[in-house]
Design an enzyme around this catalytic site. Structure first.
Site, PDB file in Angstrom:
ATOM      1  N   HIS A 236       2.115   4.378   5.696  1.00 13.73           N
ATOM      2  CA  HIS A 236       0.983   5.289   5.907  1.00 13.73           C
ATOM      3  C   HIS A 236       0.297   5.018   7.242  1.00 13.73           C
ATOM      4  O   HIS A 236      -0.928   5.101   7.369  1.00 13.73           O
ATOM      5  CB  HIS A 236      -0.034   5.173   4.765  1.00 13.73           C
ATOM      6  CG  HIS A 236      -0.756   6.460   4.474  1.00 13.73           C
ATOM      7  ND1 HIS A 236      -0.261   7.422   3.635  1.00 13.73           N
ATOM      8  CD2 HIS A 236      -1.941   6.952   4.922  1.00 13.73           C
ATOM      9  CE1 HIS A 236      -1.101   8.432   3.548  1.00 13.73           C
ATOM     10  NE2 HIS A 236      -2.132   8.180   4.338  1.00 13.73           N
ATOM     11  N   ARG A 239      -2.738   2.569   7.601  1.00 16.71           N
ATOM     12  CA  ARG A 239      -4.104   3.021   7.338  1.00 16.71           C
ATOM     13  C   ARG A 239      -4.580   2.783   5.903  1.00 16.71           C
ATOM     14  O   ARG A 239      -5.711   3.133   5.570  1.00 16.71           O
ATOM     15  CB  ARG A 239      -4.213   4.518   7.672  1.00 16.71           C
ATOM     16  CG  ARG A 239      -4.088   4.776   9.163  1.00 16.71           C
ATOM     17  CD  ARG A 239      -4.020   6.250   9.492  1.00 16.71           C
ATOM     18  NE  ARG A 239      -5.142   7.014   8.967  1.00 16.71           N
ATOM     19  CZ  ARG A 239      -6.353   7.053   9.513  1.00 16.71           C
ATOM     20  NH1 ARG A 239      -6.613   6.335  10.600  1.00 16.71           N
ATOM     21  NH2 ARG A 239      -7.310   7.795   8.993  1.00 16.71           N
ATOM     22  N   ASP A 267       8.939   6.676   9.450  1.00 19.13           N
ATOM     23  CA  ASP A 267       7.881   6.875  10.437  1.00 19.13           C
ATOM     24  C   ASP A 267       7.210   5.541  10.726  1.00 19.13           C
ATOM     25  O   ASP A 267       7.547   4.523  10.138  1.00 19.13           O
ATOM     26  CB  ASP A 267       6.872   7.936   9.980  1.00 19.13           C
ATOM     27  CG  ASP A 267       5.961   7.466   8.845  1.00 19.13           C
ATOM     28  OD1 ASP A 267       5.972   6.270   8.482  1.00 19.13           O
ATOM     29  OD2 ASP A 267       5.221   8.303   8.299  1.00 19.13           O
ATOM     30  N   GLY A 269       4.963   4.706  14.330  1.00 17.39           N
ATOM     31  CA  GLY A 269       4.929   4.327  15.731  1.00 17.39           C
ATOM     32  C   GLY A 269       5.812   5.114  16.672  1.00 17.39           C
ATOM     33  O   GLY A 269       5.998   4.706  17.820  1.00 17.39           O
TER      34      GLY A 269
END
Length: 339
Positions: A236, A239, A267, A269
């Site tokens: 996430h 976060r 995912d 970066g």
């Protein structure tokens, strides 16, 4: 309009919440949640950047991969590249009001399509966020994926029906949002899912079901056995849980375990084309992009999103030429240099 102009415009509009740093490494914005940063002291978001940056790819120039094919078949739909916009909501409070939620949704859905790919729309504390995303997908004949927060199953199934009615390509749940405090404070409680609850959701629809937020081989196998069509290896964006591992640290193991039986998306970066090469070399079939898409929308609206995605696609193309990959399938772990 060029990408530098888009970023400069976004930087001005997002003052105080995102500096659009030369290195988007999570240092400047650490702890800014709500905002654009990572949870706690931001170590997870920083780890996402650092671990991806540590990976090095071997350059090769003696080959015949002069015009690589970057197209990707995602659940039967051919995309211009293996890059999709990540499901992000809450721009009104996370981006400092730099753009209205409905405008952002319109930008990512249509900007993605104009680049030949698709966006994933998200869910949030305000139920309108998801509704606006579904309406946007419906207007483009279902060219998008609907990702729902891990609410009670009855609430998720209601939203699955909305996605079905809109003709969405796929539907899913971002289980890595289970700890989002903002959801609870807005009266929209979320939480983890048992295996039985997951199976109920998968069985509730004929649409391909995507599960976002997998970081272990154990849970990847659970998802596969539950009939999930694809997983997103993700934390996430750093976060929700500070101190966890990054997706690139576990991606290879996960891809080896389930990659032949389901779509493995990753995912965490992605900022340039070589990041995509790295993720694919580690076993991902495709990737999601988050923050750069936000900058594109804020700084250049739909055109900015399109430009961001086209830039990534072109960088991927160049990266494949300089690593000897004539197709996405030829990008593999043999390209990774380990010292």
């Amino acid at each position: 309009m060029n990408l530098k102009e888009v970023k400069n415009s976004a930087r001005e509009k997002m003052k105080g919440v995102c500096a659009i740093c030369r290195e988007c490494n999570g240092v400047w914005c650490r702890g800014m949640v709500p905002g654009m940063g990572g949870a706690g002291n931001g170590s997870t978001m920083q780890r996402n950047y650092d671990k991806l940056n540590e990976i090095r790819i071997m350059m090769k120039t003696l080959h015949d991969a002069k015009d690589p094919d970057v197209k990707f078949n995602f659940l039967g739909k051919v995309l211009s590249s293996p890059v999709m916009a990540a499901p992000i909501t809450g721009l009104n409070y996370n981006a400092g009001g730099a753009i209205a939620e409905e405008d952002y949704i319109d930008d990512i859905v249509n900007g993605s399509i104009e680049c030949g790919t698709i966006a994933m729309i998200g869910d949030g504390g305000n139920p309108d966020f998801y509704r606006w995303g579904i309406e946007a997908i419906k207007k483009v004949d279902g060219k998008g994926v609907a990702i729902i927060k891990p609410r009670e199953n009855s609430e998720i199934i209601k939203r699955i029906r909305m996605a079905e009615e809109a003709g969405a390509l796929a539907v899913g749940v971002d289980v890595d949002g289970a700890g989002l405090l903002v959801m609870s404070t807005m009266g929209q409680p979320v939480g983890p899912k048992s295996v039985e609850e997951l199976k109920e959701l998968v069985d509730s629809t004929k649409l391909p079901f995507i599960l976002k937020g997998i970081l272990s081989v154990e849970e990847a196998r659970i998802a596969m056995e539950a009939g999930v069509a694809g997983i997103i290896v993700s934390n996430h964006g750093g976060r929700v849980l500070n101190g966890t591992i990054s997706s690139v640290e576990t991606l290879s193991e996960i891809a080896a375990a389930v990659g032949e039986k389901m779509v493995v998306i990753a995912d965490g970066g992605v900022r340039e084309g070589m990041d995509i090469v790295k993720f694919l070399a580690l076993g991902a079939h495709c990737v999601l992009v988050g923050r750069p898409i936000i900058w594109g929308s804020v700084g250049g609206r739909r055109e900015g999103v399109k430009l961001t995605l086209e830039t990534l696609k072109n960088q991927l193309y160049q990266g494949m030429i300089l690593t000897g990959a004539g197709s996405l399938e030829e990008i593999d772990k043999s390209m990774i240099y380990r010292d």
